[in-house]
Design a protein around this motif. Structure first.
Motif, short mmCIF file in Angstrom:
data_model
loop_
_atom_site.label_atom_id
_atom_site.label_comp_id
_atom_site.label_asym_id
_atom_site.label_seq_id
_atom_site.Cartn_x
_atom_site.Cartn_y
_atom_site.Cartn_z
N GLN A 99 91.08 33.92 92.77
CA GLN A 99 91.73 32.91 91.92
C GLN A 99 90.78 31.78 91.53
N ASP A 100 89.62 31.70 92.16
CA ASP A 100 88.68 30.60 91.91
C ASP A 100 87.97 30.84 90.57
N ASP A 101 88.29 30.02 89.56
CA ASP A 101 87.67 30.24 88.25
C ASP A 101 86.69 29.12 87.88
N LEU A 102 86.25 28.34 88.86
CA LEU A 102 85.33 27.24 88.56
C LEU A 102 84.04 27.75 87.94
N GLN A 103 83.49 28.84 88.52
CA GLN A 103 82.24 29.39 88.01
C GLN A 103 82.41 29.84 86.55
N ALA A 104 83.53 30.53 86.29
CA ALA A 104 83.79 31.02 84.93
C ALA A 104 83.95 29.85 83.96
N ARG A 105 84.60 28.76 84.42
CA ARG A 105 84.78 27.59 83.54
C ARG A 105 83.44 26.94 83.22
N TRP A 106 82.59 26.83 84.24
CA TRP A 106 81.27 26.22 84.03
C TRP A 106 80.46 27.05 83.02
N VAL A 107 80.52 28.37 83.16
CA VAL A 107 79.77 29.26 82.27
C VAL A 107 80.32 29.15 80.84
N ARG A 108 81.66 29.09 80.70
CA ARG A 108 82.25 28.98 79.36
C ARG A 108 81.79 27.70 78.68
N ARG A 109 81.70 26.62 79.45
CA ARG A 109 81.27 25.34 78.86
C ARG A 109 79.80 25.41 78.47
N LEU A 110 79.00 26.10 79.30
CA LEU A 110 77.55 26.16 79.05
C LEU A 110 77.22 27.10 77.89
N CYS A 111 77.85 28.28 77.87
CA CYS A 111 77.47 29.33 76.90
C CYS A 111 78.42 29.40 75.72
N HIS A 112 79.52 28.61 75.74
CA HIS A 112 80.51 28.62 74.66
C HIS A 112 81.13 30.01 74.46
N ARG A 113 81.11 30.84 75.50
CA ARG A 113 81.84 32.10 75.42
C ARG A 113 82.08 32.64 76.83
N HIS A 114 82.95 33.65 76.92
CA HIS A 114 83.24 34.26 78.21
C HIS A 114 82.11 35.20 78.61
N VAL A 115 81.65 35.11 79.86
CA VAL A 115 80.66 36.05 80.39
C VAL A 115 81.28 36.70 81.62
N GLU A 116 81.22 38.03 81.71
CA GLU A 116 81.75 38.73 82.87
C GLU A 116 80.75 38.57 84.01
N LEU A 117 81.14 37.81 85.05
CA LEU A 117 80.19 37.48 86.11
C LEU A 117 80.30 38.45 87.28
N PRO A 118 79.18 38.96 87.81
CA PRO A 118 79.25 39.69 89.08
C PRO A 118 79.62 38.68 90.18
N ARG A 119 80.59 39.02 91.01
CA ARG A 119 81.11 38.03 91.94
C ARG A 119 81.15 38.49 93.39
N HIS A 120 80.61 37.66 94.29
CA HIS A 120 80.92 37.79 95.71
C HIS A 120 82.12 36.89 96.00
N SER A 121 83.07 37.39 96.78
CA SER A 121 84.24 36.57 97.11
C SER A 121 84.14 36.16 98.58
N LEU A 122 84.16 34.85 98.85
CA LEU A 122 83.81 34.33 100.17
C LEU A 122 84.69 33.13 100.51
N PRO A 123 85.86 33.37 101.11
CA PRO A 123 86.84 32.29 101.25
C PRO A 123 86.61 31.40 102.47
N SER A 124 85.49 30.68 102.50
CA SER A 124 85.22 29.73 103.58
C SER A 124 84.24 28.71 103.02
N THR A 125 84.60 27.43 103.09
CA THR A 125 83.74 26.40 102.52
C THR A 125 82.34 26.42 103.15
N GLN A 126 82.26 26.59 104.48
CA GLN A 126 80.93 26.66 105.11
C GLN A 126 80.17 27.89 104.67
N ALA A 127 80.86 29.06 104.74
CA ALA A 127 80.18 30.32 104.41
C ALA A 127 79.66 30.27 102.98
#
Lengths: 297, 297
Positions: free
Chosen positions: A199-227
């Motif tokens: 559900q975390d779309d921060l990375q996608a939002r940052w990329v959309r703002r930077l590149c002005h389009r959607h980029v399909e990002l390869p994603r590691h999912s890691l639900p721990s703030t420390q990790a």
């Protein structure tokens, strides 16, 4: 008048997750718990608990639990002004709230801890994405929430807390490997990113703002703030980290900003049910004050 | 032979949480995704996705996703030995695992990060209580898990990792306030405890061992490893903390052990599906080695 013995049984089953544990907490038999809940279900005309492991409240069940929480808060205030009501001292009431993981791991925990160390309360904190915590409030599962939703839920007040600032960062080796010739849409489509959960779309939002389009990002999912930070430092991926947590790593050069001057600010709000309880007011004050010292205005 | 186009659509919907996002990831229309999944559901004879926000796999749907993950792992190995198969380089495959929060926040994150930084994989890490992660494996939602369950799930290998050591601790002020005349069942029934979430029974287990009976504990629920320690330091409650995380606080005297020499050791196991994939083997080796350096034997 509602039957508060039955409501207590319902709240205990939802809190404890099973009829057996609820019975133990209430010092009655499981069949007594079961009977009280059945009576309540007959009166309300629908199921209140989904029997399972763990048992969970239905929507209507959650509304009743929320009502119970409010009544307990009000009772506790009464006990405070009429000590004779509670000869063994003021009992602790549960205060269920929903917050986002990064807030809990940074500015919010000290505020909640200091508050709870002073007043007779038991904090029941649920963690979810900041776009979803308002749903917990609407469903009646919690009495207050840290949320990205400004518009107050029905029966709630909403106050701006300021914004949590995120910086896109990665280890120097990772930056050299993937972004030596700049942070482009093509490179971002290849470089593994870190997300907290699907559900975390921060990375996608940052990329959309930077590149002005959607980029399909390869994603590691890691639900721990420390990790998440450990993974960033080890070169597993790039991601958006809370500025307050990675500031020392940026200073030491263990992490680099991908593109300087591109912070992502996520405005957060404190929403609380208008329960008119002094206890909840106290928590709200503590939260708003802690935010003032930590979030961006 | 199964229809792998439809299986890809299923896996994408479950991973992305919606038909729209799955369609975008696969570069097809949402109605194509919908049609492929319907065909698969007709062939299998039952629903594979629970339509909702987010969309979730049914039990059968999860089994099919797990099968898909395994096939992808095997395909990737084939690509490694037959580079002509993948002219643009080896594609990254998802490796879903389930782990407990305290492992992820301590010894496990560096191991996963170092592994993932080296090989073409996208880690998909789910967090749950160590008593529940084996369920993720059984349901087919993940390919490997850190779990408190020694007995291997069907089709899995189980290896002991050593034990995570927990110490019951609180702030000096908290100890002075609640336990000045000893840690007794009566005192524990009054002193607020910290639990990670309602499923966390470490505190209850420690109390049962100490007092030889069940004590109903007042509980704060705080699902964040950092917030848990922040809360302990601030005097919000007592709780069982991973020894590795609180050792510096114990040395400085910011936290005190409630009863010296009463650690609670939680044996952990690494269970992995016998997919005979070199990639999964590599992760298993990294995890077992990291555990050897960090957990109690």
């Amino acid at each position: 008048m509602l039957d508060y013995l039955s409501l207590s049984a319902l709240a205990a089953v939802v809190r404890e997750g099973s009829f057996e544990r609820a019975a133990r907490a209430l010092h009655v038999t499981p069949s007594a718990v079961s009977q009280r809940i059945r009576q309540l279900e007959e009166r309300v005309g629908c199921a209140l608990v989904v029997r399972g492991q763990p048992c969970q409240a239905t929507d209507t069940g959650r509304r009743l639990c929320q009502h119970m929480d409010r009544v307990r808060l009000l009772e506790q205030e009464l006990q405070g002004s009429l000590p004779a009501l509670a000869p063994e001292g003021v009992t602790r009431v549960a205060l269920p709230i929903a917050v986002n993981a990064d807030s809990l791991a940074t500015w919010l925990a000290p505020a909640i801890s200091a508050f709870a160390a002073e007043v007779p309360v038991l904090m029941d904190v649920a963690v979810d994405n900041e776009d979803h915590t308002a749903g917990w409030l609407r469903s009646g599962a919690v009495l207050a929430a840290v949320t990205a939703t400004a518009r107050p839920a029905t029966g709630c007040n909403s106050r701006p807390l300021g914004a949590m600032r995120y910086l896109a960062a990665a280890s120097p080796a990772f930056v050299a490997r993937y972004f030596s010739d700049g942070v482009t849409a093509g490179r971002l489509a290849e470089a593994p990113s870190l997300v907290f959960n699907p559900q975390d779309d921060l990375q996608a939002r940052w990329v959309r703002r930077l590149c002005h389009r959607h980029v399909e990002l390869p994603r590691h999912s890691l639900p721990s703030t420390q990790a998440f930070i450990t993974a960033g430092l080890a070169g597993m991926g790039w991601g958006l980290h809370p500025e307050t947590l990675i500031a020392p790593h940026l200073q030491r050069g263990d992490l680099l900003e991908l593109v300087p001057q591109t912070p992502l600010d996520v405005p957060l709000y404190w929403q609380e049910t208008r329960a008119a309880s002094a206890l909840l007011d106290g928590l709200s004050r503590a939260v708003v004050q802690a935010a003032r010292g930590s979030l961006m205005v």
